[in-house]
Every structure is written in structure tokens, then in C-alpha cells.
Design an enzyme around this catalytic site. Structure first.
Site, PDB file in Angstrom:
ATOM      1  N   PRO A   1      39.149  55.203  26.672  1.00  0.00           N
ATOM      2  CA  PRO A   1      39.675  54.823  25.358  1.00  0.00           C
ATOM      3  C   PRO A   1      38.579  54.442  24.365  1.00  0.00           C
ATOM      4  O   PRO A   1      38.652  54.799  23.188  1.00  0.00           O
ATOM      5  CB  PRO A   1      40.582  53.628  25.658  1.00  0.00           C
TER       6      PRO A   1
ATOM      7  N   LEU B   1      40.225  48.455  25.871  1.00  0.00           N
ATOM      8  CA  LEU B   1      39.295  49.315  25.126  1.00  0.00           C
ATOM      9  C   LEU B   1      38.037  49.525  25.966  1.00  0.00           C
ATOM     10  O   LEU B   1      36.950  49.059  25.633  1.00  0.00           O
ATOM     11  CB  LEU B   1      38.970  48.666  23.770  1.00  0.00           C
ATOM     12  N   HIS B   2      38.211  50.198  27.095  1.00  0.00           N
ATOM     13  CA  HIS B   2      37.119  50.435  28.034  1.00  0.00           C
ATOM     14  C   HIS B   2      37.008  51.917  28.367  1.00  0.00           C
ATOM     15  O   HIS B   2      37.991  52.646  28.275  1.00  0.00           O
ATOM     16  CB  HIS B   2      37.331  49.639  29.322  1.00  0.00           C
ATOM     17  N   ALA B   3      35.836  52.348  28.773  1.00  0.00           N
ATOM     18  CA  ALA B   3      35.532  53.708  29.226  1.00  0.00           C
ATOM     19  C   ALA B   3      36.148  54.787  28.337  1.00  0.00           C
ATOM     20  O   ALA B   3      35.714  54.974  27.222  1.00  0.00           O
ATOM     21  CB  ALA B   3      35.905  53.873  30.683  1.00  0.00           C
TER      22      ALA B   3
ATOM     23  N   VAL C   1      44.027  49.677  30.443  1.00  0.00           N
ATOM     24  CA  VAL C   1      42.630  49.284  30.692  1.00  0.00           C
ATOM     25  C   VAL C   1      41.960  48.677  29.456  1.00  0.00           C
ATOM     26  O   VAL C   1      40.766  48.393  29.472  1.00  0.00           O
ATOM     27  CB  VAL C   1      41.784  50.475  31.218  1.00  0.00           C
TER      28      VAL C   1
END
Length: 94
Positions: free
Chosen positions: A18, A14-16, A12
Site C-alpha cells: 500500500p 500503510l506498509h509495503a 496492514v
């Protein structure tokens, strides 16, 4: 100033979750820490404060993109090393 570039291999990007782990790790250091990447389409450099969840999320980092982590301060070397390892280890995910 210490600096390193690492590729984000997490599915995913570098989102949510992480991004949250990245910001939490950065917040443990007193150094000024910046994270940047190049827009894949325009090649424009995007930069954000690594201690800001909103800033990190707005970078729009996807799987396969390189990010540059820069730190300036008394614990800069350790900060860059720990954050780079976090990215290399896919934020603890498979």
C-alpha cells in the site's frame, strides 16, 4: 494548499505494497505533497514527504489510524483527491 484527512482501513495499514502504491500515485503530481498522522501513544505529529517510500513507511500507520494528506502546487486539488480515494478504496485490496 489543499488538505484532507482519511482513515486507513487496510489490514496492514500503510506498509509495503500500500505504501508503494501511495508513493507511486503521489509521484505523478508536481505539487509538494505531505502525509501525516498522530502517534497513537504519544499524540506526537509525524509527517513525511508522500513521494518518499522510506518516509511513508516510517510513519508507522496501522489500520484504523487517520492520515492527513496536504498538497501545495498547481495540481494540489487533484493530488489530494486521488490519494484520498486510493486510501478509501483500500489500495485496491479487499
Amino acid at each position: 494548499m489543499k488538505e484532507t484527512t482519511v482513515m486507513v482501513n487496510n489490514k496492514v495499514g500503510l506498509h509495503a505494497r500500500p505504501a508503494s502504491l501511495f508513493v507511486q500515485a503521489a509521484a505523478k503530481y508536481s505539487s509538494n505533497i505531505q502525509v501525516s498522522c498522530k502517534d497513537p501513544d504519544t499524540k506526537e505529529l509525524r509527517e513525511a514527504n508522500a513521494k518518499s517510500i522510506l518516509g511513508v513507511l516510517t510513519l508507522g500507520v496501522f489500520q484504523g489510524m487517520d492520515i492527513t494528506i496536504k498538497a501545495d502546487g498547481e495540481d494540489e486539488a487533484q493530488a489530494v483527491e486521488v490519494l484520498a480515494e486510493l486510501v478509501k478504496n483500500n489500495f485496491g485490496e479487499d
